[in-house]
Design an enzyme around this catalytic site. Structure first.
Site, PDB file in Angstrom:
ATOM      1  N   GLY A 175      41.114  -4.048 -41.836  1.00 62.34           N
ATOM      2  CA  GLY A 175      39.979  -4.321 -40.953  1.00 62.34           C
ATOM      3  C   GLY A 175      40.323  -5.375 -39.922  1.00 62.34           C
ATOM      4  N   GLY A 176      39.302  -6.161 -39.542  1.00 61.98           N
ATOM      5  CA  GLY A 176      39.481  -7.156 -38.483  1.00 61.98           C
ATOM      6  C   GLY A 176      40.532  -8.203 -38.808  1.00 61.98           C
ATOM      7  N   GLY A 410      62.893   2.840  -8.641  1.00 64.09           N
ATOM      8  CA  GLY A 410      61.926   1.830  -9.085  1.00 64.09           C
ATOM      9  C   GLY A 410      62.409   1.105 -10.316  1.00 64.09           C
ATOM     10  N   ALA A 411      63.179   1.807 -11.140  1.00 63.22           N
ATOM     11  CA  ALA A 411      63.661   1.175 -12.374  1.00 63.22           C
ATOM     12  C   ALA A 411      64.696   0.099 -12.042  1.00 63.22           C
ATOM     13  CB  ALA A 411      64.241   2.230 -13.307  1.00 63.22           C
TER      14      ALA A 411
HETATM   15  C1  HXC Z   1      36.297 -10.895 -52.514  1.00 62.07           C
HETATM   16  C2  HXC Z   1      38.160  -9.871 -53.308  1.00 62.07           C
HETATM   17  C3  HXC Z   1      38.377  -9.238 -52.080  1.00 62.07           C
HETATM   18  C4  HXC Z   1      37.452  -9.498 -51.045  1.00 62.07           C
HETATM   19  C5  HXC Z   1      39.943  -8.661 -53.401  1.00 62.07           C
HETATM   20  N1  HXC Z   1      39.159  -9.477 -54.079  1.00 62.07           N
HETATM   21  N2  HXC Z   1      39.483  -8.483 -52.165  1.00 62.07           N
HETATM   22  N3  HXC Z   1      37.138 -10.710 -53.510  1.00 62.07           N
HETATM   23  N4  HXC Z   1      36.434 -10.328 -51.305  1.00 62.07           N
HETATM   24  N5  HXC Z   1      37.599  -8.966 -49.842  1.00 62.07           N
HETATM   25  C6  HXC Z   1      39.316  -9.910 -55.457  1.00 62.07           C
HETATM   26  C7  HXC Z   1      39.053  -8.829 -56.458  1.00 62.07           C
HETATM   27  O1  HXC Z   1      37.673  -8.733 -56.734  1.00 62.07           O
HETATM   28  C8  HXC Z   1      39.836  -9.334 -57.655  1.00 62.07           C
HETATM   29  O2  HXC Z   1      39.088 -10.365 -58.224  1.00 62.07           O
HETATM   30  C9  HXC Z   1      41.029  -9.970 -57.010  1.00 62.07           C
HETATM   31  O3  HXC Z   1      40.665 -10.244 -55.664  1.00 62.07           O
HETATM   32  C10 HXC Z   1      42.250  -9.086 -56.973  1.00 62.07           C
HETATM   33  O4  HXC Z   1      41.868  -7.831 -56.456  1.00 62.07           O
HETATM   34  P1  HXC Z   1      42.249  -6.456 -57.184  1.00 62.07           P
HETATM   35  O5  HXC Z   1      41.340  -5.437 -56.607  1.00 62.07           O
HETATM   36  O6  HXC Z   1      42.251  -6.652 -58.645  1.00 62.07           O
HETATM   37  O7  HXC Z   1      43.749  -6.267 -56.696  1.00 62.07           O
HETATM   38  P2  HXC Z   1      44.492  -4.933 -56.321  1.00 62.07           P
HETATM   39  O8  HXC Z   1      44.209  -3.876 -57.325  1.00 62.07           O
HETATM   40  O9  HXC Z   1      45.905  -5.341 -56.073  1.00 62.07           O
HETATM   41  O10 HXC Z   1      43.827  -4.455 -54.949  1.00 62.07           O
HETATM   42  C11 HXC Z   1      43.934  -5.252 -53.800  1.00 62.07           C
HETATM   43  C12 HXC Z   1      43.027  -4.710 -52.680  1.00 62.07           C
HETATM   44  C13 HXC Z   1      41.575  -4.548 -53.233  1.00 62.07           C
HETATM   45  C14 HXC Z   1      43.573  -3.376 -52.208  1.00 62.07           C
HETATM   46  C15 HXC Z   1      43.095  -5.697 -51.538  1.00 62.07           C
HETATM   47  O11 HXC Z   1      41.194  -5.753 -53.858  1.00 62.07           O
HETATM   48  C16 HXC Z   1      40.601  -4.238 -52.155  1.00 62.07           C
HETATM   49  O12 HXC Z   1      40.426  -3.088 -51.719  1.00 62.07           O
HETATM   50  N6  HXC Z   1      39.827  -5.274 -51.740  1.00 62.07           N
HETATM   51  C17 HXC Z   1      38.828  -5.140 -50.736  1.00 62.07           C
HETATM   52  C18 HXC Z   1      39.461  -4.963 -49.413  1.00 62.07           C
HETATM   53  C19 HXC Z   1      38.413  -4.941 -48.352  1.00 62.07           C
HETATM   54  O13 HXC Z   1      37.740  -3.927 -48.145  1.00 62.07           O
HETATM   55  N7  HXC Z   1      38.189  -6.128 -47.785  1.00 62.07           N
HETATM   56  C20 HXC Z   1      37.136  -6.386 -46.852  1.00 62.07           C
HETATM   57  C21 HXC Z   1      37.641  -5.858 -45.580  1.00 62.07           C
HETATM   58  S1  HXC Z   1      36.606  -6.176 -44.306  1.00 62.07           S
HETATM   59  P3  HXC Z   1      39.079 -10.658 -59.813  1.00 62.07           P
HETATM   60  O14 HXC Z   1      38.059 -11.721 -59.959  1.00 62.07           O
HETATM   61  O15 HXC Z   1      38.739  -9.370 -60.450  1.00 62.07           O
HETATM   62  O16 HXC Z   1      40.490 -11.128 -60.122  1.00 62.07           O
HETATM   63  C22 HXC Z   1      37.276  -7.468 -43.604  1.00 62.07           C
HETATM   64  C23 HXC Z   1      36.616  -7.782 -42.337  1.00 62.07           C
HETATM   65  C24 HXC Z   1      37.352  -8.870 -41.611  1.00 62.07           C
HETATM   66  O17 HXC Z   1      38.178  -8.068 -44.032  1.00 62.07           O
HETATM   67  C25 HXC Z   1      36.716  -8.954 -40.315  1.00 62.07           C
HETATM   68  C26 HXC Z   1      37.367 -10.006 -39.497  1.00 62.07           C
HETATM   69  C27 HXC Z   1      36.826  -9.963 -38.122  1.00 62.07           C
END
Ligand code: HXC
Length: 520
Positions: A175-176, A410-411
């Site tokens: 994402g962002g 041009g290049a």
């Molecule tokens: C809170 C999060 C988190 C998040 C992971 N965790 N991502 N907690 N917010 N965004 C936590 C999990 O709950 C877990 O906590 C621990 O981190 C490890 O994650 P796992 O899922 O167990 O690890 P893994 O299986 O390796 O998977 C990693 C992952 C997955 C692929 C990154 O966690 C995932 O899909 N996370 C969400 C990604 C996402 O959609 N993020 C938001 C994107 S939007 P516990 O307590 O169980 O250990 C965004 C917008 C930004 O980022 C905008 C900026 C402008």
């Protein structure tokens, strides 16, 4: 009540708290991190910095969110290790996200720790390195985590051109969250573990029905070969961190700092005899321009940026006589070194980086022209090609150009010709400087003569020979002072080294204005 305790006990509790924080997400999650082939944030910083020099900042920061169970959740260091230390003996600031602590997710206080070291880097005029390994915005915190990202983007943008900024993608970046890396000067990615995309495979499948794996979509190889988002695709965490150290060795601390000079390990005046035989006799034969660059560089060492993307253009940092230099070169080994959209973008961004940080520009030209066809026209070769003209023209650093063979149309202008402000243009005797190649030119200007000749093939050859005698050499251009000198290839390194010394104090200015409007 800790305040009532004796000093010794306070110290013991301090150590205990510190140790708990230093353990990050705990043994199990550290093992999981290692099992995924990744180092922890602290191990990465240890590998990046000169031994024992890293000093951590704001270790005791805690999140203050209470929503969705976060009130009871401890997140050591709020999921990011920040600080500064020495790399190659020079100060660099860094933030390393700790995936073992809430997945390195970015909440309000996590972001504020990053802001702090970015602000310190700017104030101290030293480079900033981000080691990213994060699940993205901390979902439970909501808007404060978006504010956190916004504040990083803002700082990245304001620091651009002031201090070098480097990002390493060592885990997921979705994402962002991808935009901070994209705003920095160089993006490193670790193969297999690093990924970047705006929307992941599941969303893509749901929205447009396309099937693609995470690695194929946004892995290091995809971004190093297809999108150009990744400047350095690396094999492992250790390889990535070692390469960041190497890159930093070529860069100054800031736009106001001197260039890092290496002790001249080699005679800058040494002849390079192999260059005399490098350009093939036949004009349409390929050769590898990287051999020319390596031959003139100290120790043959190139720190090549975007090695796997737009290979028809090479951009690299080298040292000549100990001075760091940015090299931009067409590579006839790939697509005859033609200029296309990707090559133009690659070179333009590199040139602007070098100019911002006072690195001299050394250009090697062997370019047949711009890539023809609808694909390139509709991809905007006009706008993208214009970037290159703009980037070279606005650059005020020393600009040295060597034409090794073709420089057409041009290049020719675009590859740092005199007309774009080159300080000194040299050509090898094999150079061909003309509006276009002889065959194409004769087919246009002598169409009728060739068609009406009793033997059209013989007539065409005669006319081509005459055109080549006139234009396909460096002497017509040298006679008009369009180039400054024709040199023997073996002398190239010496000539460049001498010019770099002579132009060292070059001071050129541009019209007073807010900023340029480069065609983006
Ligand atoms: C809170 C999060 C988190 C998040 C992971 N965790 N991502 N907690 N917010 N965004 C936590 C999990 O709950 C877990 O906590 C621990 O981190 C490890 O994650 P796992 O899922 O167990 O690890 P893994 O299986 O390796 O998977 C990693 C992952 C997955 C692929 C990154 O966690 C995932 O899909 N996370 C969400 C990604 C996402 O959609 N993020 C938001 C994107 S939007 P516990 O307590 O169980 O250990 C965004 C917008 C930004 O980022 C905008 C900026 C402008």
């Amino acid at each position: 009540m800790e305040t009532k305790l004796p000093t010794e006990e306070k110290i013991r509790l301090f150590e205990q708290r510190k140790d708990a924080l230093m353990a990050m997400g705990g043994e199990k999650l550290v093992q999981k991190q290692h099992g995924a082939g990744k180092l922890t944030a602290r191990e990465r910083l240890d590998a990046l910095y000169d031994a024992g020099t890293f000093q951590e900042v704001q270790l005791f920061v805690k999140h203050r969110s209470t929503l969705f169970g976060l009130g009871e959740k401890e997140i050591p260091g709020d999921g990011v290790v920040t600080g500064f230390g020495l790399i190659n003996g020079r100060t660099v600031f860094a933030a390393a996200q700790d995936f073992t602590s809430a997945g390195g997710s970015l909440g309000e206080m996590h972001a504020k720790k990053i802001w702090k070291v970015m602000d310190m880097a700017v104030a101290a005029r030293k480079p900033f390195v981000a080691l990213n390994d994060s699940g993205g915005a901390r979902i439970q915190e909501g808007v404060p985590s978006l504010e956190g990202y916004g504040g990083i983007f803002y700082r990245n943008s304001l620091a651009s051109g002031y201090i070098p900024q480097i990002t390493a993608i060592m885990g997921p970046t979705a994402g962002g969250a991808v935009y901070s890396p994209a705003l920095t000067d160089f993006v490193f990615m670790v193969k297999k573990s690093g990924s970047m995309y705006i929307t992941g495979p599941e969303v893509i499948r749901a929205v447009i029905g396309e099937e693609v794996s995470q690695e194929e979509l946004g892995g290091a190889v995809a971004h190093a070969t297809k999108s150009g988002v990744c400047h350095f695709a690396t094999e492992s965490d250790a390889d990535c961190l070692a390469k960041i150290r190497t890159l930093l060795s070529f860069l100054p601390d800031s736009c106001q700092s001197p260039l890092p000079l290496a002790a001249a390990a080699e005679d800058p005046g040494r002849d390079v005899p192999e260059l005399d035989a490098l350009v093939p006799d036949r004009a349409n034969r390929a050769y590898d321009m990287k051999k020319v660059i390596a031959a003139v560089a100290d120790g043959g060492e190139l720190c090549e940026v975007h090695e796997l993307w737009a290979k028809n253009m090479v951009v690299a940092f080298v040292r000549i006589g100990g001075r760091p230099v940015g090299v931009i070169a067409n590579n006839p080994k790939h697509n005859a070194g033609v200029l296309d959209v990707a090559a133009s973008d690659k070179a333009s961004r590199f040139i602007r980086f070098c100019d911002a940080f006072n690195l001299p520009l050394l250009t090697f030209a062997d370019v047949p022209g711009y890539m023809p066809g609808t694909q390139q026209e509709w991809a905007g070769i006009i706008t993208h090609g214009a970037k290159l003209l703009h980037a070279y023209s606005e650059a005020t650093v020393p600009k040295i150009t060597v034409v090794t063979r073709k420089a057409y149309g041009g290049a020719y202008i675009a590859m740092c010709s005199k007309h774009l402000g080159a300080d000194y243009v040299m050509a090898w005797p094999t150079a061909e400087i003309a509006v276009m190649g002889a065959e194409g030119a004769c087919n246009i200007i002598y169409r009728r003569e060739i068609a009406e000749a009793p033997d059209p093939a013989a007539k065409r050859q005669e006319l081509v020979d005459s055109y080549e005698a006139q234009f396909n050499n460096p002497y017509f251009a040298a006679g008009l002072a369009t180039i400054d000198e024709v040199i023997r290839p073996r002398e190239t390194r010496r000539r460049i080294a001498t010019l770099l010394g002579a132009l060292e104090d070059k001071a050129e200015t541009r019209l007073p204005k807010k900023h340029n409007n480069i065609p983006l």
